[in-house]
Motif scaffolding. Structure first.
Motif: not given
Length: 128
Positions: A13-27, A54-57, A89-95
């Protein structure tokens, strides 16, 4: 070549580490998903929504991790963030499954991560 695209592999996740989250549409997506009573979508539609969440989480978790790491060791918010991150991490590991229940679990995870992120961005509680 029109219509061509490249898939970028960035597991750290190095490429988006400095980008702000686009929170409103995900909420808004989280709110809509959690309001479902008995949706009738195709399994592939559920999977796509779950992938989006998942990606947003993962992006929100990276922000939580970064903020928690910057806190002094005496700040209990960091320890709570670590608990949430381990659970994440545990929950994201679930298929992923093509079901409404799977999507709603991912939506609850995103909501939980945003709650933790908000707590980390609040001023530290005063000590007495």
């Amino acid at each position: 070549m029109s219509g061509a695209y490249a898939v970028l592999h960035d597991p750290q996740g190095l490429l988006d580490a400095e980008l702000p989250l686009d929170r409103a549409p995900h909420e808004a997506l989280v709110t809509a998903v959690l309001a479902w009573n008995d949706p009738d979508l195709a399994p592939s539609d559920y999977e796509q929504i779950a992938l989006q969440l998942t990606g947003h989480a993962r992006a929100v978790a990276a922000d939580v991790q970064r903020l928690a790491a910057a806190l002094p060791k005496s700040d209990g918010r960091g320890a709570l963030a670590e608990v949430v991150l381990r659970e994440t991490e545990s929950r994201l590991a679930a298929p992923l499954k093509g079901t409404a229940q799977c999507v709603q679990h991912r939506a609850r995870l995103v909501r939980s991560l945003y709650t933790r992120l908000d707590r980390l961005t609040e001023p530290a509680p005063a000590t007495t």
